[in-house]
Scaffold this motif. Structure first.
Motif, PDB file in Angstrom:
ATOM      1  N   ASP A 137       0.815  -1.216   0.000  1.00 40.56           N
ATOM      2  CA  ASP A 137       0.000   0.000   0.000  1.00 40.56           C
ATOM      3  C   ASP A 137       0.847   1.264   0.000  1.00 40.56           C
ATOM      4  N   ASP A 157     -10.325   8.503  -4.928  1.00 45.50           N
ATOM      5  CA  ASP A 157      -9.288   7.556  -4.516  1.00 45.50           C
ATOM      6  C   ASP A 157      -9.032   7.644  -3.013  1.00 45.50           C
ATOM      7  N   THR A 208     -10.469   1.344   3.669  1.00 42.92           N
ATOM      8  CA  THR A 208      -9.543   0.383   4.272  1.00 42.92           C
ATOM      9  C   THR A 208      -9.210   0.797   5.700  1.00 42.92           C
ATOM     10  N   ALA A 254     -11.840   5.813  -1.263  1.00 45.66           N
ATOM     11  CA  ALA A 254     -11.637   4.363  -1.313  1.00 45.66           C
ATOM     12  C   ALA A 254     -10.606   3.930  -0.282  1.00 45.66           C
ATOM     13  N   TYR A 255      -9.523   4.688  -0.166  1.00 43.11           N
ATOM     14  CA  TYR A 255      -8.489   4.367   0.820  1.00 43.11           C
ATOM     15  C   TYR A 255      -9.040   4.471   2.236  1.00 43.11           C
ATOM     16  N   ALA A 265     -15.967   0.758  -2.889  1.00 38.89           N
ATOM     17  CA  ALA A 265     -14.588   1.050  -3.287  1.00 38.89           C
ATOM     18  C   ALA A 265     -14.144   0.162  -4.448  1.00 38.89           C
ATOM     19  N   VAL A 266     -14.441  -1.142  -4.372  1.00 33.04           N
ATOM     20  CA  VAL A 266     -14.004  -2.034  -5.459  1.00 33.04           C
ATOM     21  C   VAL A 266     -14.849  -1.835  -6.713  1.00 33.04           C
ATOM     22  N   ASN A 283       0.485  -9.136  -2.881  1.00 36.06           N
ATOM     23  CA  ASN A 283      -0.201  -8.297  -1.902  1.00 36.06           C
ATOM     24  C   ASN A 283      -0.530  -9.132  -0.664  1.00 36.06           C
ATOM     25  N   THR A 343      -5.959  -4.391  -2.370  1.00 36.70           N
ATOM     26  CA  THR A 343      -6.105  -4.370  -0.915  1.00 36.70           C
ATOM     27  C   THR A 343      -7.571  -4.273  -0.508  1.00 36.70           C
ATOM     28  N   ALA A 344      -8.340  -3.446  -1.208  1.00 43.10           N
ATOM     29  CA  ALA A 344      -9.765  -3.320  -0.881  1.00 43.10           C
ATOM     30  C   ALA A 344     -10.496  -4.638  -1.114  1.00 43.10           C
ATOM     31  N   TYR A 350      -8.174  -2.337  -7.219  1.00 39.57           N
ATOM     32  CA  TYR A 350      -7.636  -2.048  -5.880  1.00 39.57           C
ATOM     33  C   TYR A 350      -7.563  -3.358  -5.092  1.00 39.57           C
ATOM     34  N   PHE A 353     -13.069   1.288  -8.034  1.00 40.05           N
ATOM     35  CA  PHE A 353     -11.670   0.995  -8.360  1.00 40.05           C
ATOM     36  C   PHE A 353     -11.476  -0.521  -8.395  1.00 40.05           C
TER      37      PHE A 353
END
Length: 385
Positions: free
Chosen positions: A35, A130, A137, A133-134, A162-163, A216, A171-172, A169, A166
């Motif tokens: 990340d 963005d 997390t 979305a972060y 978020a997904v 990841n 991590t999401a 992404y 994006f």
């Protein structure tokens, strides 16, 4: 994050070499956290760096000292600083540099580290998509810090959005998979149809995350969880082991993999990883302490188990109270065992009704399940055998 080449305060060939070596080693360790984008002064992305890590190296006759400082580039505020000492012995120098780099990277970049804490307290007006979305997390980690089940639906919805916005992404996707698993981990009484659906969603989200970014760690951790609760224990542990080899500085993963390893019967190795994760993690410790209490319980060290379970206060968690009841009962703490039994009867009747299955969903070996349930029976809990 911009990592500046560390200043050489001694002006010798040895000090220049150590300053350069430490800089590169820390860049390498930080880069394992997917990340975080790590740049150096010659990189064209320097202008967009939000954080800066700077430092200096000073030599004495037989040792060196690294001083590092991490600050917010926008306002210059210092968020973290520390110093590290090392010997100048040639035979140990590379190992010393690697150890220091691991400590710096872990302090800054782990799940509840300096960067995460800085972002969690940051309020952004009219955030771009963005950042929104972060922030999803970050909300997941805030939820996991205290396992507030009332917050889980909102966290799941945020990650799903978020997904959708994006889709790349990773991590999401990984955290969304873990949110699906948490829906069944803490649902009492269980709903078989909902459980099957949640596991299917969790596996699909985890595999999407791994497909997007095979290195990841959050994605691999999610796949480990989904496989574990699908009863594919060996496959789950292989994924967890691989993830830890990719980033041995990720204490969130270390603790979760260690706990799964312990619960599957590898108590010695798994509990050692949980203990290391607790030592190195600055975040919420109750989860690790509950795991360590269970570790001590299964090696029949009941005073140690009681010590850990008393430290790990998680008042709203039925899992915590179940483990506490078994520990107090087996250790002969009758009043404490009675208190835990009464809490479970009042607050988690659905768990008690299906207790054997719930325990078997988490603890793998039949002999461990039987021993744990036997301890709970001693409290007077009435559940179907």
């Amino acid at each position: 994050m911009l990592v500046e080449t560390f200043d050489d305060l001694s002006g010798t060939e040895a000090s220049r070499s150590i300053a350069k070596g430490l800089t590169q080693e820390i860049v390498g360790q930080l880069s394992k956290f997917k990340d975080i984008i790590v740049v150096q002064s010659f990189d064209k992305r320097v202008a967009s760096s939000r954080f800066v890590l700077a430092g200096s190296v000073n030599l004495s006759a037989d040792a060196f000292r690294l001083r590092v400082m991490f600050f917010n580039r926008a306002d210059g505020s210092v968020l973290w600083a520390d110093s590290y000492d090392g010997e100048m012995k040639v035979s140990a120098l590379l190992k010393t540099e690697a150890n220091i780099a691991q400590k710096v990277a872990t302090s800054l970049a782990q799940t509840y580290g300096v960067i995460s804490q800085a972002d969690a307290s940051l309020h952004v007006s009219n955030p771009p998509d963005d950042w929104a979305a972060y922030s999803c997390t970050l909300s997941f980690y805030a939820y996991r810090a205290n396992l507030n089940q009332k917050a889980l639906p909102a966290v799941r919805a945020c990650l799903e959005k978020a997904v959708e916005r994006f889709p790349g992404y990773a991590t999401a996707w990984g955290l969304l998979s873990q949110a699906y698993i948490d829906e069944i981990r803490f649902l009492y009484p269980p709903d078989e149809r909902a459980t099957s659906a949640s596991i299917a969603l969790a596996l699909a989200a985890a595999r999407r995350a791994v497909e997007l970014d095979p290195l990841n760690v959050r994605a691999l951790q999610a796949e480990m969880f989904a496989l574990y609760f699908s009863k594919e224990i060996e496959a789950a542990l292989l994924v967890g082991k691989r993830a830890l080899s990719i980033n041995p500085n990720d204490t969130e993963l270390m603790g979760e993999y260690g706990y799964r390893l312990a619960l599957s019967g590898g108590w010695d190795d798994g509990c050692q990883l949980v203990e290391e994760a607790r030592t190195r993690n600055p975040g919420p410790l109750a989860y690790y302490e509950t795991a360590l209490a269970l570790c001590a319980y299964f090696r029949s060290d009941y005073p140690q188990a009681v010590m850990w379970i008393r430290k790990a206060t998680v008042p709203g968690s039925a899992n915590y109270h179940t483990i506490a009841a078994a520990i107090f009962s087996e250790g002969g703490y009758e009043a404490d065992a009675l208190r835990e039994r009464l809490w479970l009867e009042e607050n988690a009747p659905g768990l008690i009704k299906n207790l054997q299955q719930e325990v078997a969903n988490r603890i793998v070996r039949p002999e461990d399940v039987d021993f744990f349930l036997g301890s709970l029976k001693k409290t007077g809990l009435a559940f179907q055998d």
